[in-house]
Structures are given as structure tokens and as C-alpha cells.
Design an enzyme around this catalytic site. Structure first.
Site: not given
Length: 280
Positions: A2-3, A51, A174, A268
Site C-alpha cells: 500500500p502507498e 503510510k 515502489n 527492491r
């Protein structure tokens, strides 16, 4: 993961469902708060901070601002979510993944599943939990100049890593960092000092999250749900700008608490167009 826009939407949903209501029950399924009972407490508001999520509640009989108030602080991490349910509505996720349940006296409930963090703190001490965060892209105190200064503090750091560091600016995950690098025509491994238009990238981050905070995410605007990103998750597919095939790789980033340039790291995923985003 989740962003910032996802977390903002979750806060809005829960605020609309719970704000102003008394809690009939609370259930914290973590050892540290398993015996805490917030029955009779009133939900004042639910807000997002980057977040992070904060459910602010006041004790029964509270008459003064800040008098004994608590905040349920949570972070969704990679797989977490908060969902709102009506009275008697069946949960859409497995019960064993629930970490917190807040039930209002009208039967409405908010359930936090697979949360990366859940704790209850004094509202007056929230700064100890979220004060390290940089300017919130969707918050009332957004400060683009400070966000840019934070990013420039380590000029040799890869911009893709700097954008994900919530101490610089809060809300980018991301997906957004890959999209921002594409829109800014920079490779994610480009040093911050070599980014040709860092203020433009910060401004673009703000525009993207603002555009998507009240709708299902569509970062490219108009290509439809199957092409909702420029590069993220599109390995081997043609670039929507130049038709070169999108490349997937990884970028090493420091783990939280180990320092920005040394200590333990993790890899990542990154996605980029080798033609539109040459490594500078």
C-alpha cells in the site's frame, strides 16, 4: 505494498464510518495490547500520515482537548489493510489474519488485517511514532522545498532509494518511485545530484498522489486498468513512449535504522525503459 494514496483512502473510509461514534468493543490481537479495552471511548477522527494510520479516541467523560486521549497507530507494511464492515457483515479476509477490531455501538466495525505494526499510544506522544517522517505528500503541511532539501542531503544516493525513504518525503512506495523515475527520464540508480529536474520530480509526486487519492489508481491517466503504469510490472512489454522493451532489475537499499549509505541492505524491484531512462 500500500502507498500513500491507498492509506489516505483507508483513513477517509474509516473516518466516515466511525468518527463521532462510541466504541462498543475493541479487540487487539497482539500480546502487548491484548487486555486493552476501549469500550465506551469515542472515535474522534482517523487520519493518515504518509503510510501510517492514526485512530484518535477520547475516554468516556473527556471534556478537555487532549485529556487522556489515545491513538491507535498502525502501519500496513507489505500486505496489511483496514476494512470497514456493517453490522453482521462477513469478513472478506481470514479471521486469523486480523490484528485489531474496533466496533462502534451501531455495529459498524473496522478490522485491520495483516498489519505490519499495531500499537496504542498517547495522542500527545504521536510525534515519537511519526515525527521522523518527512513532509506528507497528502497532508496539510506539505512542504516541497523541505522534501527537495531532504533528498539533496545525500547527493550520491540513488534517487530510487531516496524517494522511498519516508524521512525525505512521506507517501511514495515502489510503484510511484518507478513511475516517477520514468516520468522524470532518469534511471532509478541515478545519483540525486545528477537528476536534472529534482523539483519537477517532487512536484510530479504530489500531482500523482493528489490525482489518485480519491479513485482507483491510474498513474498514466487514460490507458485503462490493464496499462495503469508506465513501467512498473511491465517487464518485456514495449515502452508506452518509445516502444523499447521495459527492463526489470533490483536496487540495493539500506534497511531502516542502518543508515543511508552503510549497514545492512535489501534488494527492491525496479522497472525502467533503457532508452528513455539511461543511467547517468
Amino acid at each position: 505494498m500500500p502507498e500513500g494514496d491507498n492509506v489516505y483512502q483507508a483513513a477517509r473510509r474509516m473516518h466516515a464510518a466511525l468518527a463521532g461514534k462510541r466504541l462498543a468493543a475493541s479487540d487487539f490481537r497482539v500480546p502487548a495490547f491484548a487486555t486493552l479495552d476501549l469500550a465506551g471511548w469515542t472515535v474522534l477522527e482517523v487520519v493518515s500520515r504518509g503510510k501510517h494510520l492514526l485512530h484518535r479516541v477520547a475516554p468516556p467523560g473527556s471534556t478537555h482537548d487532549g485529556d487522556g486521549r489515545l491513538s491507535v497507530h498502525s502501519h500496513l507494511s507489505m500486505e496489511g489493510s483496514w476494512q470497514v464492515y456493517g453490522p453482521g457483515e462477513r469478513w472478506r479476509k481470514p479471521g486469523h489474519t486480523a490484528r485489531a477490531v474496533l466496533t462502534a455501538d451501531d455495529g459498524t466495525s473496522a478490522v485491520g488485517f495483516s498489519l505490519g505494526l499495531i500499537e496504542v499510544i498517547a495522542t500527545a506522544e504521536e510525534d515519537a511514532a511519526v515525527g521522523h517522517l518527512g513532509p506528507d505528500l497528502l497532508g496539510p503541511g506539505w512542504d516541497p522545498a523541505l522534501a527537495e532539501a531532504n533528498l539533496r542531503a545525500l547527493p550520491e544516493r540513488a534517487v530510487g532509494a531516496a524517494l522511498l525513504d519516508q524521512r525525505n518525503l512521506a507517501g511514495i512506495g515502489n510503484i510511484y518511485r518507478c513511475e516517477l523515475c520514468f516520468l522524470g527520464r532518469v534511471h532509478p540508480a541515478t545519483p540525486v545530484a545528477a537528476v536534472p529536474d529534482l523539483p519537477g520530480m517532487v512536484a510530479m509526486a504530489k500531482r500523482l498522489l493528489e490525482a489518485n487519492k480519491s479513485r482507483s489508481r491510474n498513474t498514466v491517466g487514460g490507458f485503462g486498468p490493464r496499462n495503469a503504469t508506465w513501467v512498473y510490472g511491465r517487464t518485456g512489454q514495449p515502452c508506452l513512449r518509445c516502444r523499447t522493451r521495459i527492463v526489470h532489475g533490483t536496487l540495493a537499499e539500506p534497511l531502516p535504522g542502518t543508515g543511508p549509505l552503510l549497514g545492512e541492505t535489501r534488494e527492491r524491484d525496479i522497472y525502467w525503459c533503457p532508452n528513455c531512462q539511461p543511467l547517468r
